[in-house]
Motif scaffolding. Structure first.
Motif, PDB file in Angstrom:
ATOM      1  N   ARG A   1       1.715   6.608  -6.828  1.00  0.00           N
ATOM      2  CA  ARG A   1       0.644   7.547  -7.188  1.00  0.00           C
ATOM      3  C   ARG A   1       1.126   8.992  -7.060  1.00  0.00           C
ATOM      4  O   ARG A   1       0.785   9.849  -7.847  1.00  0.00           O
ATOM      5  N   ASN A   2       1.931   9.199  -6.033  1.00  0.00           N
ATOM      6  CA  ASN A   2       2.408  10.548  -5.771  1.00  0.00           C
ATOM      7  C   ASN A   2       3.425  11.017  -6.819  1.00  0.00           C
ATOM      8  O   ASN A   2       3.363  12.143  -7.288  1.00  0.00           O
TER       9      ASN A   2
ATOM     10  N   ALA B   1       1.192   4.168  -2.792  1.00  0.00           N
ATOM     11  CA  ALA B   1       0.924   5.585  -2.516  1.00  0.00           C
ATOM     12  C   ALA B   1       2.054   6.438  -3.079  1.00  0.00           C
ATOM     13  O   ALA B   1       1.836   7.500  -3.659  1.00  0.00           O
ATOM     14  N   ARG B   2       3.266   5.937  -2.925  1.00  0.00           N
ATOM     15  CA  ARG B   2       4.425   6.675  -3.417  1.00  0.00           C
ATOM     16  C   ARG B   2       4.402   6.755  -4.941  1.00  0.00           C
ATOM     17  O   ARG B   2       4.696   7.804  -5.522  1.00  0.00           O
TER      18      ARG B   2
ATOM     19  N   ASP C   1       0.813  -1.220   0.000  1.00  0.00           N
ATOM     20  CA  ASP C   1       0.000   0.000   0.000  1.00  0.00           C
ATOM     21  C   ASP C   1       0.849   1.273   0.000  1.00  0.00           C
ATOM     22  O   ASP C   1       0.595   2.211  -0.743  1.00  0.00           O
ATOM     23  N   ASP C   2       1.851   1.269   0.885  1.00  0.00           N
ATOM     24  CA  ASP C   2       2.695   2.457   1.003  1.00  0.00           C
ATOM     25  C   ASP C   2       3.454   2.727  -0.285  1.00  0.00           C
ATOM     26  O   ASP C   2       3.567   3.871  -0.727  1.00  0.00           O
TER      27      ASP C   2
END
Ligand SMILES: Nc1ncnc2c1ncn2[C@@H]1O[C@H](COP(=O)(O)OP(=O)(O)OP(=O)(O)O)[C@@H](O)[C@H]1O
Ligand SMILES: [Mg+2]
Lengths: 264, 413
Positions: free
Chosen positions: A112-113, A109-110, A105-106
């Motif tokens: 996506r960022n 997120a990275r 997940d983390d």
């Protein structure tokens, strides 16, 4: 229409085939996106909805791709997978040569960022934040200091000709302006791909044209763009058109082939 | 997301939703107000008891030899009856104690009675605390004279009917006059005023400026019936170190005079500032506990309110959470955002409570003799508790927020 251009396979179709048919192998990073047999199923209390039934795609840098297809064909589902908002049940998804489909997940997120700029039909801006702050937000999560953030957010707003509306909140902006803010936000972290899911779906035709010109210009500047749309004339802005049907790629053509097929 | 941005975001939310935030904070604010005020008042009382009561009223390093304690709480009937059977303290006891004291100790005999005062200028009024004391009393209680003088040993021995009066008595019975040399009658018996005491104020409702003192051997001892039964023999040690030994000496004298066998308990008390303080500490402990209990309940209520508000906030802002996740917020960023938000909320409530609490204790100080003594530790405690309540109350809502699915969340209206 130029015959030679029409016959020449863009992004070398043969090469594409090779890349798609080597499962488990990291593709050359010149392929921004490679998906092999992506499946996404929803279990609706016993009944399984197959939104994606094995999608193979290879998109190289600087491509401007439109995704079309009837409602429910899985366009949004595919965009969500490509945008790392959703994880496939099966298949491989390689982004810039790294396997994304098995990330935590983390890590997602990275990605996506840093790597993805997503533009939605409903804009998805924070209602209480100013245009500038909305555009700054990805940089906040990237851990960039405030001064730098402001500078880059202003630059991004300037790219969509909205630097004069920085301090306006979304409800003080027109639909077209909101979508420009969303595009600026998508661009601010210099992503490798810009995804847009029916970005003009909530806009009138004139404003849609304006927004399409923004995408057009970004594509010309070398930004990789993938856009979902229902409208053939909007798709005709793209240089490649992928049509989904029942969760599978039905056709994957150059725009010219596509327009020919439609008899345009 | 950096801490600073998260706090700013939280404050922004607070500003936007003023009314809602106000109600959210109410529980924490009231609790903290109460906590600060109660601690301040108790600390104020403490200061008061330690300085004014123990110092002024009882005297420093001083104890009274008495038949039974003057400062009592929770006396049973049985105890009371046992006390009444005890031998009385007499002037002879006082003399015997005096004879046994080391040279550096101070000594006085004291008896007292509420009496009716009258003068040529005022013939009625509240009763006056009338004392028959030996001259040493003034030194022990550190009583100073503004005009005139105190009586001496000779006047005491001769039983001169002179009197030293409190400042309020002077004002009331000799308005705009010099009271020296004038006559003050106590229970119709005339005394000549020779001195006026410095203003001292009130201790536990006892107005120290309404006392008068006459020589122990004057007619006052008839009025107070001191010859049969003394209020007490007052003994003062020269230093705190000498205090225990002095008590021992006096105890032995009294036990001998009362012919107590070693197995028998004392049938008198040595009541000093230390006993009073020990009693006070018991009361204080109780007050502090009671003072903590109410805020504790308030904080639990406050925490529940904050948790509910945060759950509502998470529900209302589901879309925002989805948007944040879609542009790169990790689950822990969302968790942090909501934790910081609820902690900020709660700390703001606590700060508000601190301000109100300080105000309240200043108010109490203004209308009562208790000084305001806002304890720094109570402020620290309030802020810590505030943040703690916020984090605990925010934990569940924040964890729910962080577990949302971004696509689902973004689709919410
Ligand atoms: N969260 C979900 N739960 C269950 N089924 C879903 C979910 N999301 C999508 N689907 C189903 O998956 C299929 C593909 O949906 P998707 O949204 O990708 O279609 P689409 O091509 O974007 O359609 P449209 O053009 O209407 O936006 C549909 O049948 C849809 O009902
Ligand atoms: Mg869709």
């Amino acid at each position: 229409m130029n015959e030679t251009n029409l016959d020449a396979p863009i992004g070398a179709t043969a090469e594409r085939k090779v890349v798609l048919q080597s499962p488990g192998q990291a593709p050359d990073p010149k392929w921004v996106i490679v998906t092999r047999g992506i499946k996404r199923e929803y279990d609706m209390g016993g009944e399984v909805v197959r939104a994606l039934r094995g999608v193979d795609l290879a998109i190289s840098r600087n491509e401007y791709v439109a995704i079309m297809g009837p409602s429910g064909s899985g366009k949004s589902t595919l965009m969500n997978v490509i945008g790392c908002l959703d994880t496939p049940n099966a298949g491989e998804y390689w982004l810039n040569g790294t396997l994304v489909s098995s990330m935590s997940d983390d890590a997602l997120a990275r990605v996506r960022n840093k790597e993805i700029g997503f533009v939605f039909q409903t804009f998805n801006l924070l209602p209480r934040a100013t245009a500038l702050h909305n555009v700054e937000l990805p940089l906040v999560y990237a851990g960039i200091p405030s001064d730098e953030r402001k500078k880059r957010a202003k630059e991004a707003l300037a790219r969509v000709q909205l630097d004069h509306r920085m301090d306006h909140r979304p409800n003080e902006l027109s639909g077209g302006q909101r979508q420009r803010v969303a595009i600026a936000r998508a661009l601010v972290n210099r992503p490798s791909i810009l995804l847009a899911d029916e970005p003009t779906g909530n806009l009138d035709s004139q404003t849609s044209e304006e927004i399409m010109r923004v995408f057009e210009e970004l594509a010309t500047q070398g930004q990789t763009v993938i856009m979902v749309t229902h409208e053939p004339d909007i798709a005709s802005h793209a240089r490649r058109v992928i049509v989904l049907r029942d969760g599978e790629v039905a056709t994957d053509d150059r725009r010219e082939q596509f327009t020919q097929r439609l008899g345009m | 997301m950096p801490l600073f941005d998260a706090v700013r975001l939280a404050l922004q939310t607070l500003r936007v939703q003023k009314l809602k935030s106000f109600f959210t904070l109410l529980g924490v604010t009231i609790s903290v107000t109460f906590l600060i005020a109660v601690v301040s008042v108790v600390e104020g009382m403490s200061k008061y008891v330690e300085q004014d009561f123990a110092g002024k009223f009882l005297g420093v390093n001083t104890f009274n030899v008495r038949r039974f304690p003057d400062i009592q709480n929770d006396v049973t009937d049985l105890e009371w009856r046992a006390w009444q059977r005890r031998p009385r303290i007499t002037p002879d006891d006082g003399e015997a104690i005096k004879a046994a004291l080391p040279a550096d100790a101070r000594w006085a005999m004291q008896d007292l009675q509420w009496g009716q005062a009258s003068s040529a200028f005022k013939t009625s009024g509240q009763q006056v605390l009338s004392m028959a004391v030996t001259p040493g009393y003034f030194g022990i209680k550190d009583l100073n004279i503004t005009t005139g003088r105190i009586f001496n040993d000779q006047e005491d021995a001769l039983g001169s009917n002179v009197v030293v009066i409190g400042s309020e008595i002077a004002e009331q019975y000799f308005p705009n006059l010099d009271p020296l040399g004038r006559e003050l009658r106590i229970n119709k018996f005339p005394f000549t005023v020779i001195g006026v005491l410095e203003k001292q104020g009130t201790v536990f409702g006892l107005n120290l400026d309404r006392q008068i003192m006459a020589p122990f051997h004057s007619y006052m001892s008839i009025i107070t019936r001191a010859r049969l039964n003394l209020y007490g023999v007052v003994v003062q040690a020269s230093t705190p170190a000498a205090y225990p030994a002095l008590q021992q000496t006096v105890r032995e004298v009294m036990r001998k005079r009362h012919r107590l066998r070693p197995s028998e308990d004392d049938n008198f008390v040595l009541e000093g500032s230390d006993t009073a303080l020990a009693q006070w500490l018991t009361i204080k402990k109780f007050l502090v506990l009671a003072g903590m209990f109410l805020p504790a309940i308030g904080l639990v209520v406050g925490a529940i309110v904050i948790m509910n508000i945060m759950l509502v906030a998470v529900a209302e802002r589901t879309r925002e959470i989805g948007i944040r996740m879609s542009i790169g917020a990790r689950r822990r960023d969302i968790l942090r955002q909501f934790l910081i938000e609820s902690a900020t909320l709660s700390v703001v409530g606590a700060i508000l409570g601190i301000v109100l609490g300080i105000g309240l204790s200043k108010g109490v100080a203004a209308v009562s003799p208790l000084p305001a003594a806002v304890a720094p530790w109570s402020i620290l405690l309030a802020v810590t508790v505030g943040a703690g309540v916020g984090i605990i109350a925010g934990a569940y809502p924040a964890s729910r927020a962080s577990k949302l699915d971004p696509i689902f969340a973004m689709r919410q209206e």
